[in-house]
Design an enzyme around this catalytic site. Structure first.
Site, PDB file in Angstrom:
ATOM      1  N   CYS A   5       0.974  -1.180  -0.091  1.00  0.00           N
ATOM      2  CA  CYS A   5      -0.076  -0.120   0.059  1.00  0.00           C
ATOM      3  C   CYS A   5       0.888   1.335   0.067  1.00  0.00           C
ATOM      4  CB  CYS A   5      -0.946   0.068   1.277  1.00  0.00           C
ATOM      5  SG  CYS A   5      -1.915  -1.249   1.403  1.00  0.00           S
ATOM      6  N   GLY A  32      -1.120   0.982  -4.999  1.00  0.00           N
ATOM      7  CA  GLY A  32      -2.545   0.404  -4.692  1.00  0.00           C
ATOM      8  C   GLY A  32      -3.453   0.782  -5.466  1.00  0.00           C
ATOM      9  N   ASN A 106       1.127   0.379   5.734  1.00  0.00           N
ATOM     10  CA  ASN A 106       1.720  -0.197   4.759  1.00  0.00           C
ATOM     11  C   ASN A 106       2.708  -1.187   5.408  1.00  0.00           C
ATOM     12  OD1 ASN A 106       4.283   0.317   2.397  1.00  0.00           O
ATOM     13  ND2 ASN A 106       2.865  -1.147   2.114  1.00  0.00           N
ATOM     14  N   GLY A 107       2.321  -2.686   4.886  1.00  0.00           N
ATOM     15  CA  GLY A 107       3.490  -3.690   5.566  1.00  0.00           C
ATOM     16  C   GLY A 107       2.460  -4.960   5.879  1.00  0.00           C
ATOM     17  N   CYS A 245      13.346  -3.460   1.980  1.00  0.00           N
ATOM     18  CA  CYS A 245      13.041  -4.262   0.735  1.00  0.00           C
ATOM     19  C   CYS A 245      13.580  -3.941  -0.433  1.00  0.00           C
ATOM     20  CB  CYS A 245      11.522  -4.315   0.844  1.00  0.00           C
ATOM     21  SG  CYS A 245      10.744  -5.128  -0.755  1.00  0.00           S
ATOM     22  N   TYR A 251      11.187  -2.956  -8.394  1.00  0.00           N
ATOM     23  CA  TYR A 251       9.854  -2.802  -9.269  1.00  0.00           C
ATOM     24  C   TYR A 251       9.011  -1.880  -8.552  1.00  0.00           C
ATOM     25  CZ  TYR A 251       5.256  -4.722 -10.306  1.00  0.00           C
ATOM     26  OH  TYR A 251       3.953  -4.724 -10.911  1.00  0.00           O
ATOM     27  N   SER A 292       8.161  -0.943 -15.941  1.00  0.00           N
ATOM     28  CA  SER A 292       9.425  -0.883 -14.654  1.00  0.00           C
ATOM     29  C   SER A 292      10.659  -1.582 -15.417  1.00  0.00           C
ATOM     30  CB  SER A 292       8.931  -1.592 -13.598  1.00  0.00           C
ATOM     31  OG  SER A 292       8.077  -2.928 -14.023  1.00  0.00           O
ATOM     32  N   ASP A 355      11.572  -6.618 -15.025  1.00  0.00           N
ATOM     33  CA  ASP A 355      12.160  -6.454 -13.661  1.00  0.00           C
ATOM     34  C   ASP A 355      12.376  -7.678 -12.869  1.00  0.00           C
ATOM     35  OD1 ASP A 355       9.469  -6.724 -12.408  1.00  0.00           O
ATOM     36  OD2 ASP A 355       9.032  -5.020 -13.882  1.00  0.00           O
ATOM     37  N   CYS A 391       7.157 -13.738  -0.124  1.00  0.00           N
ATOM     38  CA  CYS A 391       7.333 -12.626   0.691  1.00  0.00           C
ATOM     39  C   CYS A 391       6.193 -12.597   1.565  1.00  0.00           C
ATOM     40  CB  CYS A 391       7.081 -11.572   0.042  1.00  0.00           C
ATOM     41  SG  CYS A 391       7.159  -9.915   1.246  1.00  0.00           S
ATOM     42  N   CYS A 442      16.541  -6.572   3.014  1.00  0.00           N
ATOM     43  CA  CYS A 442      15.948  -7.641   3.029  1.00  0.00           C
ATOM     44  C   CYS A 442      16.213  -8.458   1.717  1.00  0.00           C
ATOM     45  CB  CYS A 442      14.604  -7.582   3.355  1.00  0.00           C
ATOM     46  SG  CYS A 442      13.665  -9.378   3.323  1.00  0.00           S
TER      47      CYS A 442
END
Ligand code: SF4
Length: 473
Positions: A5, A32, A106-107, A245, A251, A292, A355, A391, A442
Site C-alpha cells: 500500500c 495500490g 503499509n506492510g 525491501c 519494481y 518498470s 524487472d 514474501c 531484505c
C-alpha cells in the site's frame, strides 16, 4: 499475504489538509488501486471518505474542498487475502475514551494472527481481517494508560514484521517506521501561499507533487509526532542492521522516488548496466518490458552499446499485472496492456529487459507475442535474481509452488518462457546496484533467509528478535 500500500499524512497550519492528501495519494497510486481513503481531524471530529477503486473514482472535489481540518492521513490499498472489500479500506478509524484514532498502514505483520487471538480472548471484537485493526486495538489499549510515545513504544515491542504507518490521534499526526525499515517512509515540508506544514509519505514523489522539500527518510525504529507545525522525533528502537525491501528498488517504487538515500532511477540504471556485464548477448536491439523495465533497459543499452528501441507499447490505463488480484483478471490485463510495435522488431534479434519473473506466464506470453510479431530471436534479461520463496512482509507474491524459480532451474525457465537465452541479475550485482550493504537489505524472497523469524523459514542470525532491540529513549 496482505497489502502492498501507500500511505500519506499531512499536518498544516493555515491550510486545509484533504486536498493536499488527495494529490499525494494520486502520486502514490501505483502502490495500490483497489481502494483509497482519507481521514481528516477537526475540532474533535474525524471525518473519513473511503471507497473502492482508484483515487479519482473515490473522491469528489467538492467533498475534498468542504472537509474542514488541517491534519489528516490517506491510504491507497492493494490486497489479496484480507479481501478487496470496503470494510478493509483504510484509514481505519476507532473511537475510544481518549477520542478517535485513524490509522493507515503499509506492510505485513508476521504475528498478526497471534495478536488477534490474544485480543479476541480478552473480548475484543474485530470488524475487519486487516493487520491495521490489530495495530489499532493494541494501541488503544496502551493509550488508556500511557502518553502517545510510550504507547507507540509498547506497541512496537509487540509487532513483528513490516510496518510503516501514519496515524491521527485526535488532531496529532504520528508516523512510525518498523525497526528494520522494510517499507519506505519519508518526511517533507510544504510551503505555499495558503499555509505550510509537513507531509509524511511512502515515497518522496508524494512530496514532489506539492513542489515540497524532501527532508529525509523516517529512520527505522523512529516515531514522529507532529502537532500543527511542530515536529518531535523519537528514535524508539535502534538496531544494528536494517532490512530495506529490495523490491522497492527493483519494481515497486516509482523511479523518481528517493528511498533510503537512493534515487530509484539510479539504482535501476545500474541494474541494467550490471546485467549487461553479467549476461552479454549478440543482438540488434534492447527493449524494455514497460514500465518498470525501462530504466534498466537504458542501462543495459548504455553498457552494451546495443541500440535501445521500444518493441512494446503499454496501455497506461490498465493496472499493474503483478498487483492485480485474480489470475483471470491478470491474464486479460496482459493482453490489454501491451502491444507490439511490429516494424521496430521485424527480423531483429531482440533483448527484452524485465524487472522480475514471478510465475513465468506473463513472460512467456510476452516472448511469444514478440516472436509472432516478427523478431528473429528473443533474449530475456531480468533485473532481479530469481524469486525463490514467498514474501511474508508486505508484497503480494504467490506461494512457493507457483513461483517458477522455486520449481525450475534457470535453463528450465528459459525453455518454459520460450526465450533463446535468459539471464538473471546476480544477488551481488543487485546489492552493488542498490549501493546499500547486503546486511542492511531484505533479500528474503531471493535467498529464502528472512530478517525476522517466520515459522517454517530460515532466519538470518545477524539480526535480532524485536524484543532484543536496544531502547533509545
Ligand atoms: S521478502 Fe522480498 S519482497 Fe518481501 S520484503 Fe523481503 S525483499 Fe521485499
Amino acid at each position: 499475504m496482505n497489502e502492498a500500500c501507500g500511505v500519506v499524512g499531512a499536518s498544516f497550519t493555515g491550510q486545509k489538509a484533504a486536498l493536499p492528501i488527495y494529490y499525494s495519494l494520486y502520486a502514490l497510486q501505483h502502490r495500490g488501486q483497489e481502494s483509497a481513503g482519507i481521514s481528516v481531524a477537526h475540532e474533535g471530529n474525524t471525518r473519513s471518505i473511503k471507497g473502492m477503486g482508484i483515487v479519482p473514482w473515490v473522491f469528489k472535489k467538492t467533498d475534498l474542498l468542504s472537509i474542514p481540518g488541517s491534519v489528516g492521513i490517506g491510504h491507497v490499498r492493494y490486497s489479496t487475502s484480507g479481501g478487496s472489500e470496503l470494510e478493509n479500506a483504510q484509514p481505519l478509524t476507532i473511537n475510544f475514551r481518549g477520542g478517535t484514532i485513524a490509522i493507515a498502514h503499509n506492510g505485513n505483520l508476521v504475528n498478526s494472527e497471534e495478536l488477534r487471538l490474544e485480543l479476541t480472548r480478552m473480548g475484543q471484537i474485530f470488524l475487519s481481517d486487516s493487520d491495521t485493526e490489530v495495530i489499532a486495538h493494541l494501541l488503544v489499549k496502551d493509550l488508556m494508560r500511557n502518553n502517545i510515545v510510550e504507547a507507540v513504544r509498547r506497541l512496537m515491542r509487540r509487532l513483528v514484521g513490516s510496518y510503516s504507518f501514519v496515524m491521527l490521534l485526535n488532531d496529532i499526526l504520528i508516523a512510525v517506521r518498523d525497526p528494520l525499515g522494510f517499507k519506505p517512509l519519508c518526511l517533507g515540508r510544504v510551503e505555499s501561499e495558503g499555509g505550510s506544514g509537513y507531509i509524511v509519505a511512502s515515497e518522496s514523489v508524494a512530496i514532489d507533487v506539492h513542489d515540497g522539500e524532501f527532508i529525509r527518510d523516517v529512520c527505522p525504529g523512529e516515531a514522529l509526532v507532529i502537532t500543527g507545525n511542530r515536529i518531535e522525533s523519537h528514535q524508539i528502537y535502534q538496531q544494528k542492521n536494517t532490512a530495506h525491501c529490495v523490491f522497492e528498488y527493483i519494481y515497486f517504487a516509482r523511479p523518481d522516488s528517493i528511498i533510503d538515500g537512493k534515487l530509484v532511477y539510479d539504482v535501476r540504471l545500474k541494474i541494467g548496466e550490471r546485467l549487461a556485464s553479467e549476461h552479454p548477448v549478440d543482438a540488434d536491439m534492447i527493449s524494455p518490458v514497460p514500465d518498470s523495465g525501462i530504466t534498466s533497459a537504458i542501462g543495459y543499452s548504455k553498457k552494451s552499446g546495443i541500440e535501445y528501441i521500444e518493441a512494446l507499447m503499454k496501455n497506461r490505463y490498465v493496472g499493474r499485472t503483478f498487483i492485480m488480484p485474480s489470475d483471470v483478471v491478470r491474464k486479460k490485463a496482459v493482453q490489454l496492456k501491451l502491444n507490439v510495435i511490429k516494424p521496430n522488431i521485424a527480423d531483429r534479434r531482440v533483448v527484452l529487459i524485465d524487472d522480475s519473473i514471478v510465475r513465468g506466464n506473463t513472460s512467456r506470453r510476452i516472448v511469444d507475442k514478440v516472436r509472432r510479431a516478427g523478431a528473429s530471436e528473443v533474449h530475456v534479461r531480468i533485473g532481479s535474481p530469481p524469486i525463490k520463496t514467498p514474501c511474508y512482509l508486505g508484497i503480494d507474491m504467490p506461494t512457493r509452488e507457483e513461483l517458477i524459480a522455486s520449481q525450475k532451474s534457470v535453463s528450465e525457465i528459459e525453455t518454459a518462457i520460450h526465450a533463446e537465452t535468459l539471464g538473471y541479475l546476480s544477488i551481488d550485482g543487485l546489492v552493488e546496484a542498490i549501493g546499500i550493504p547486503a546486511s542492511d537489505l531484505c533479500l528474503g524472497c531471493l535467498t529464502g533467509v528472512y530478517p525476522v523469524e517466520i515459522p517454517g523459514e530460515q532466519c538470518v542470525q545477524r539480526q535480532f528478535r524485536l524484543e532484543e532491540f536496544d531502547l533509545v529513549d
